[in-house]
Design a protein around this motif. Structure first.
Motif: not given
Length: 267
Positions: A172, A175, A250-251, A254, A257-258
């Protein structure tokens, strides 16, 4: 005729360079790139007038003495005033270049963060007990710390924040939150690599058993190409990656979610 054409082409080329300087400066993608481009512009402002002067003297000399008889040429005479002038002018130019370069290279965003350049730094949030990692200052409360690990032939990223620890991604993008101070702690598991993102002005060596800390602030959202800038074996050309600059929201999404993925896998 050929001489006139050559002179005209030279002048057109110099005029083109001058026109480039007159154009408005495009928005920079990061703090690092802004510093580098600023230095380049300063050096161009010095280089272009010098180039025009040298080319003008060269063209004048060729035109003025193109029909001179070589057999009648006389030895040049010493001109002490002229020699002193160009010696002093050269010294001033070199001093300007040195001072301008030092002002940029001395900035931690370009030269890298060290304990000497950041004496009030907090302990770095990294997972390995290697030397060299330097954390943010106490005033940088919202600074993000990310561990970047190089390995033949891919990159691993670990996001170490107050509520997120040990997250890693192999395939991925890396980020980065926009408009946020980011400390990248860069290391390697095998041999020498180099973390290089040209469009963000980022470049730092990755050594086994130690950290090199790089500081940045990304201004523009988007996807940027990551390269390994040190030859590291047969798979070097394939050691690529992406850096994704996103908004703060958004960060955080992310990372959450991880983190949830990590909790599910551990369960």
């Amino acid at each position: 005729m050929n001489l006139k054409r050559a002179a005209a082409r030279t002048l057109v080329g110099l005029a083109f360079l001058a026109a480039l300087l007159a154009q408005p400066v495009a928005a920079q993608n990061s703090l690092n790139e802004a510093l580098i481009q600023g230095l380049n512009e300063k050096l161009l402002y010095v280089a272009i007038p010098i180039s025009i002067l040298v080319e003008a003297i060269l063209i004048y000399t060729v035109v003025r003495f193109r029909e001179s008889n070589v057999d009648e040429a006389t030895p040049t005479k010493e001109n002490r005033r002229l020699e002193i002038t160009w010696t002093v002018a050269t010294a001033i130019i070199l001093l300007f270049v040195g001072v301008a370069s030092y002002q940029v290279l001395g900035v931690v965003a370009i030269g890298g963060v060290t304990a000497a350049s950041n004496p009030d730094a907090q302990p770095a949030a990294v997972t390995e007990d290697f030397e060299g990692a330097v954390g943010p200052n106490p005033s940088e409360e919202n600074a993000v710390q990310i561990e970047v690990v190089a390995q033949k032939y891919y990159w691993t990223y670990k996001y170490n924040e107050a509520n997120v620890s040990g997250l890693s991604t192999n395939d991925e993008p890396l980020y980065l939150p926009k408009n946020t101070t980011v400390y990248l702690h860069i290391t390697s598991t095998d041999w020498l690599h180099a973390f290089h993102v040209p469009d963000l002005g980022l470049k730092q060596d990755a050594f086994p058993g130690q950290y090199n800390t790089l500081k940045t602030v990304a201004y523009e959202e988007g996807t940027y190409q990551l390269y390994c800038a040190e030859y590291c074996g047969v798979g070097h050309s394939q050691m690529l990656g992406k850096v994704q600059v996103v908004s703060q929201d958004e960060y955080q999404e992310y990372l959450e979610s991880k983190q949830s993925q990590g909790n599910e896998s551990s369960a």
